[in-house]
Design a protein around this motif. Structure first.
Motif, PDB file in Angstrom:
ATOM      1  N   GLU A   1       0.822  -1.205   0.000  1.00 50.98           N
ATOM      2  CA  GLU A   1       0.000   0.000   0.000  1.00 50.98           C
ATOM      3  C   GLU A   1       0.864   1.266   0.000  1.00 50.98           C
ATOM      4  O   GLU A   1       0.390   2.336  -0.392  1.00 50.98           O
ATOM      5  CB  GLU A   1      -0.942   0.010   1.207  1.00 50.98           C
ATOM      6  N   LEU A   2       2.109   1.138   0.439  1.00 46.85           N
ATOM      7  CA  LEU A   2       3.024   2.275   0.458  1.00 46.85           C
ATOM      8  C   LEU A   2       4.120   2.144  -0.580  1.00 46.85           C
ATOM      9  O   LEU A   2       4.387   3.073  -1.335  1.00 46.85           O
ATOM     10  CB  LEU A   2       3.657   2.430   1.851  1.00 46.85           C
ATOM     11  N   VAL A   3       4.788   0.998  -0.632  1.00 45.79           N
ATOM     12  CA  VAL A   3       5.964   0.825  -1.479  1.00 45.79           C
ATOM     13  C   VAL A   3       5.545   0.266  -2.833  1.00 45.79           C
ATOM     14  O   VAL A   3       5.073  -0.869  -2.926  1.00 45.79           O
ATOM     15  CB  VAL A   3       6.998  -0.103  -0.820  1.00 45.79           C
ATOM     16  N   ALA A   4       5.707   1.053  -3.876  1.00 46.48           N
ATOM     17  CA  ALA A   4       5.382   0.630  -5.234  1.00 46.48           C
ATOM     18  C   ALA A   4       6.586  -0.071  -5.837  1.00 46.48           C
ATOM     19  O   ALA A   4       7.664   0.519  -5.952  1.00 46.48           O
ATOM     20  CB  ALA A   4       4.977   1.832  -6.086  1.00 46.48           C
ATOM     21  N   ASP A   5       6.416  -1.329  -6.222  1.00 43.76           N
ATOM     22  CA  ASP A   5       7.500  -2.123  -6.775  1.00 43.76           C
ATOM     23  C   ASP A   5       8.050  -1.469  -8.039  1.00 43.76           C
ATOM     24  O   ASP A   5       7.308  -1.099  -8.945  1.00 43.76           O
ATOM     25  CB  ASP A   5       6.994  -3.529  -7.099  1.00 43.76           C
ATOM     26  N   GLY A   6       9.358  -1.318  -8.088  1.00 46.00           N
ATOM     27  CA  GLY A   6      10.013  -0.705  -9.226  1.00 46.00           C
ATOM     28  C   GLY A   6      10.125   0.791  -9.111  1.00 46.00           C
ATOM     29  O   GLY A   6      11.158   1.366  -9.485  1.00 46.00           O
ATOM     30  N   LEU A   7       9.095   1.442  -8.582  1.00 40.46           N
ATOM     31  CA  LEU A   7       9.092   2.899  -8.491  1.00 40.46           C
ATOM     32  C   LEU A   7       9.897   3.395  -7.300  1.00 40.46           C
ATOM     33  O   LEU A   7      10.584   4.416  -7.393  1.00 40.46           O
ATOM     34  CB  LEU A   7       7.654   3.418  -8.403  1.00 40.46           C
ATOM     35  N   MET A   8       9.813   2.688  -6.164  1.00 40.09           N
ATOM     36  CA  MET A   8      10.489   3.127  -4.939  1.00 40.09           C
ATOM     37  C   MET A   8      11.525   2.122  -4.451  1.00 40.09           C
ATOM     38  O   MET A   8      12.147   2.330  -3.419  1.00 40.09           O
ATOM     39  CB  MET A   8       9.461   3.332  -3.822  1.00 40.09           C
ATOM     40  N   GLY A   9      11.699   1.039  -5.160  1.00 46.12           N
ATOM     41  CA  GLY A   9      12.583  -0.038  -4.766  1.00 46.12           C
ATOM     42  C   GLY A   9      12.051  -1.331  -5.323  1.00 46.12           C
ATOM     43  O   GLY A   9      11.534  -1.376  -6.440  1.00 46.12           O
ATOM     44  N   ARG A  10      12.105  -2.383  -4.524  1.00 47.35           N
ATOM     45  CA  ARG A  10      11.593  -3.671  -4.955  1.00 47.35           C
ATOM     46  C   ARG A  10      10.744  -4.277  -3.844  1.00 47.35           C
ATOM     47  O   ARG A  10      11.118  -4.245  -2.672  1.00 47.35           O
ATOM     48  CB  ARG A  10      12.731  -4.630  -5.298  1.00 47.35           C
ATOM     49  N   VAL A  11       9.614  -4.846  -4.228  1.00 41.44           N
ATOM     50  CA  VAL A  11       8.711  -5.538  -3.308  1.00 41.44           C
ATOM     51  C   VAL A  11       8.685  -6.987  -3.756  1.00 41.44           C
ATOM     52  O   VAL A  11       8.161  -7.304  -4.830  1.00 41.44           O
ATOM     53  CB  VAL A  11       7.303  -4.918  -3.325  1.00 41.44           C
ATOM     54  N   LEU A  12       9.239  -7.883  -2.930  1.00 41.86           N
ATOM     55  CA  LEU A  12       9.576  -9.240  -3.356  1.00 41.86           C
ATOM     56  C   LEU A  12       8.733 -10.302  -2.667  1.00 41.86           C
ATOM     57  O   LEU A  12       8.155 -10.080  -1.599  1.00 41.86           O
ATOM     58  CB  LEU A  12      11.046  -9.512  -3.035  1.00 41.86           C
ATOM     59  N   THR A  13       8.714 -11.469  -3.268  1.00 41.33           N
ATOM     60  CA  THR A  13       8.165 -12.652  -2.618  1.00 41.33           C
ATOM     61  C   THR A  13       8.973 -12.920  -1.352  1.00 41.33           C
ATOM     62  O   THR A  13      10.209 -12.981  -1.412  1.00 41.33           O
ATOM     63  CB  THR A  13       8.250 -13.870  -3.551  1.00 41.33           C
ATOM     64  N   PRO A  14       8.324 -13.062  -0.200  1.00 39.82           N
ATOM     65  CA  PRO A  14       9.090 -13.245   1.043  1.00 39.82           C
ATOM     66  C   PRO A  14       9.796 -14.590   1.089  1.00 39.82           C
ATOM     67  O   PRO A  14       9.372 -15.571   0.490  1.00 39.82           O
ATOM     68  CB  PRO A  14       8.012 -13.131   2.128  1.00 39.82           C
ATOM     69  N   GLY A  15      10.904 -14.609   1.824  1.00 40.03           N
ATOM     70  CA  GLY A  15      11.623 -15.848   2.059  1.00 40.03           C
ATOM     71  C   GLY A  15      12.540 -16.287   0.949  1.00 40.03           C
ATOM     72  O   GLY A  15      13.099 -17.386   1.012  1.00 40.03           O
ATOM     73  N   ARG A  16      12.735 -15.451  -0.070  1.00 41.77           N
ATOM     74  CA  ARG A  16      13.559 -15.815  -1.217  1.00 41.77           C
ATOM     75  C   ARG A  16      14.866 -15.034  -1.196  1.00 41.77           C
ATOM     76  O   ARG A  16      14.943 -13.906  -1.687  1.00 41.77           O
ATOM     77  CB  ARG A  16      12.797 -15.552  -2.518  1.00 41.77           C
ATOM     78  N   ALA A  17      15.900 -15.638  -0.622  1.00 40.22           N
ATOM     79  CA  ALA A  17      17.200 -14.976  -0.549  1.00 40.22           C
ATOM     80  C   ALA A  17      17.768 -14.719  -1.937  1.00 40.22           C
ATOM     81  O   ALA A  17      18.479 -13.724  -2.159  1.00 40.22           O
ATOM     82  CB  ALA A  17      18.171 -15.813   0.271  1.00 40.22           C
TER      83      ALA A  17
END
Length: 433
Positions: free
Chosen positions: A365-381
């Motif tokens: 709701e706050l962090v837009a993937d690509g626009l402000m960084g990356r929002v990733l699938t959790p648990g994936r190193a």
């Protein structure tokens, strides 16, 4: 209250003069709850009278900032002076209003999970509620607001039950709570969550995701008491570095983690990603700011992966000393497995740091993937390592993402918008029924 979630866009200048409310927290102040300090300060700046109460005292060694020390000095701790204050409060209530005392005790003993231990703890909450009722009545307070559906919520609802028993159901006694999640969603029965939602006069949710989870537990007729008010940061305190992080090209990428050192924050995944980046030849430095029960585990893991020379653990840091850490970094990483919407992400974005985090709960709701960084699938190193490597390779991208992040925080996560929204929420709770 109007059945809508859209209370997150405040009207600057909303007046809170005349608003009187008690804030009760299980421990106040606390180093991990500085957002509550900001909320209270913002309400006071709008003219509200806010009395602060804490179930237990913050240890002196944890008072890491001037604001924490100031709030500790004006906060009433319920368990202080137990030998004198508690017997006096209970004796007075039994003498003047025996039915109210007995009714609240009976309610406490039938509340929550049907185990001997749970009912015993409800007896403790009842004892604290009688004390809080006595304090609130003497100070002219009739509305208590809590953060989290924990002990503070148990004490608050019993306090208001006592007040209504004495003054009548249409009296001004009210209680409300702010819901964060996800801890309560992992132990719904233990938190007595559905019953608390039904009993509260209003529930402020920090994200739409949080509100949607509460909607599962109550009839649609009660959805109107569920509002959304975001947590905030101070954009004047969390500012970008004056040099814009210039002159770092060609140096190892500085990756910052801020949070409690607990497994659910994803620290182990970040260490695994650090080892993968080393193997790929991507130079990084990683700094963990915070403390917690997983500290030794993380240190041991770093040693086992052979990355101890790339990782620094600072321990707990107070708000007064946080900005230099954000200015040190090139990227902020919080690869959590469980979250609501972390304030540290807002702080990082406000300092124009790109954020690499997890696609869970309210974070998107706050962090837009690509626009402000990356929002990733959790648990994936591996995905975390990929994202950090991509940031390391493109300083221009980092600058654009950082600017977009600060703009998003300024638009909806500061006191200028959310303090008026919270004031309206509290006014709505106090409106005569």
């Amino acid at each position: 209250m109007t059945p809508t979630a859209d209370r997150s866009t405040g009207e600057p200048g909303t007046d809170a003069t005349g608003l009187q409310v008690a804030y009760l927290v299980s421990q106040y102040p606390a180093i991990s709850h500085t957002f509550i300090e900001r909320e209270i300060a913002a309400l006071r700046s709008l003219g509200a009278t806010v009395g602060t109460f804490s179930v237990r005292r913050c240890p002196p060694g944890e008072l890491k900032s001037a604001a924490m020390r100031a709030e500790a000095g004006t906060t009433t701790v319920l368990i202080d002076d137990v030998r004198r204050a508690y017997p006096a409060a209970h004796a007075a209530l039994v003498s003047r209003h025996p039915k109210a005392w007995a009714g609240a005790l009976a309610r406490a003993l039938r509340t929550g999970e049907p185990t001997a231990r749970a009912r015993l703890w409800q007896g403790f909450y009842f004892a604290e509620a009688v004390r809080l009722h006595d304090l609130m009545r003497s100070r002219g307070l009739r509305h208590v607001h809590v953060h989290f559906a924990n002990v503070s919520a148990d004490v608050a609802r019993l306090t208001v039950a006592i007040g209504r028993s004495i003054d009548g159901p249409r009296s001004p006694w009210r209680w409300s709570m702010t819901m964060h999640g996800p801890t309560e969603f992992e132990g719904v029965a233990r938190a007595d969550l559905p019953a608390k939602i039904l009993d509260a006069d209003g529930v402020s949710c920090i994200t739409d995701f949080t509100r949607s989870q509460l909607m599962r537990y109550v009839d649609p007729a009660h959805w109107g008491k569920l509002s959304v008010v975001h947590m905030t940061i101070d954009p004047q305190a969390y500012v970008p570095p004056a040099d814009g992080r210039a002159g770092r090209d060609g140096q190892p990428l500085r990756v910052l983690f801020v949070g409690r050192l607990v497994p659910e924050k994803g620290g182990p995944a970040l260490l695994e990603a650090t080892a993968q980046l080393r193997d790929r030849g991507v130079p990084v430095q990683v700094r963990f700011v915070g403390d917690g029960p997983a500290r030794d585990l993380l240190r041991s893991q770093a040693a086992g992966l052979g990355v101890s020379d790339l990782v620094e653990f600072t321990g707990a840091v107070g708000q007064d000393d946080m900005l230099p850490h954000y200015h040190w970094a090139d990227v902020f990483a919080l690869p959590s497995y469980m979250e609501g919407l972390p304030v540290v992400i807002m702080e990082a974005l406000a300092t124009e740091l790109p954020v690499i985090t997890s696609r869970i709960n309210g974070i998107p709701e706050l962090v837009a993937d690509g626009l402000m960084g990356r929002v990733l699938t959790p648990g994936r190193a591996d995905l975390l390592a990929d994202a950090i490597a991509a940031e390391a390779a493109d300083p221009g991208l980092r600058r654009r993402q950082g600017a977009a992040g600060r703009e998003a925080v300024l638009a909806g996560y500061t006191a200028s918008t959310q303090a008026p929204a919270m004031a309206r929420f509290l006014h709505d709770v106090q409106r005569p029924r």
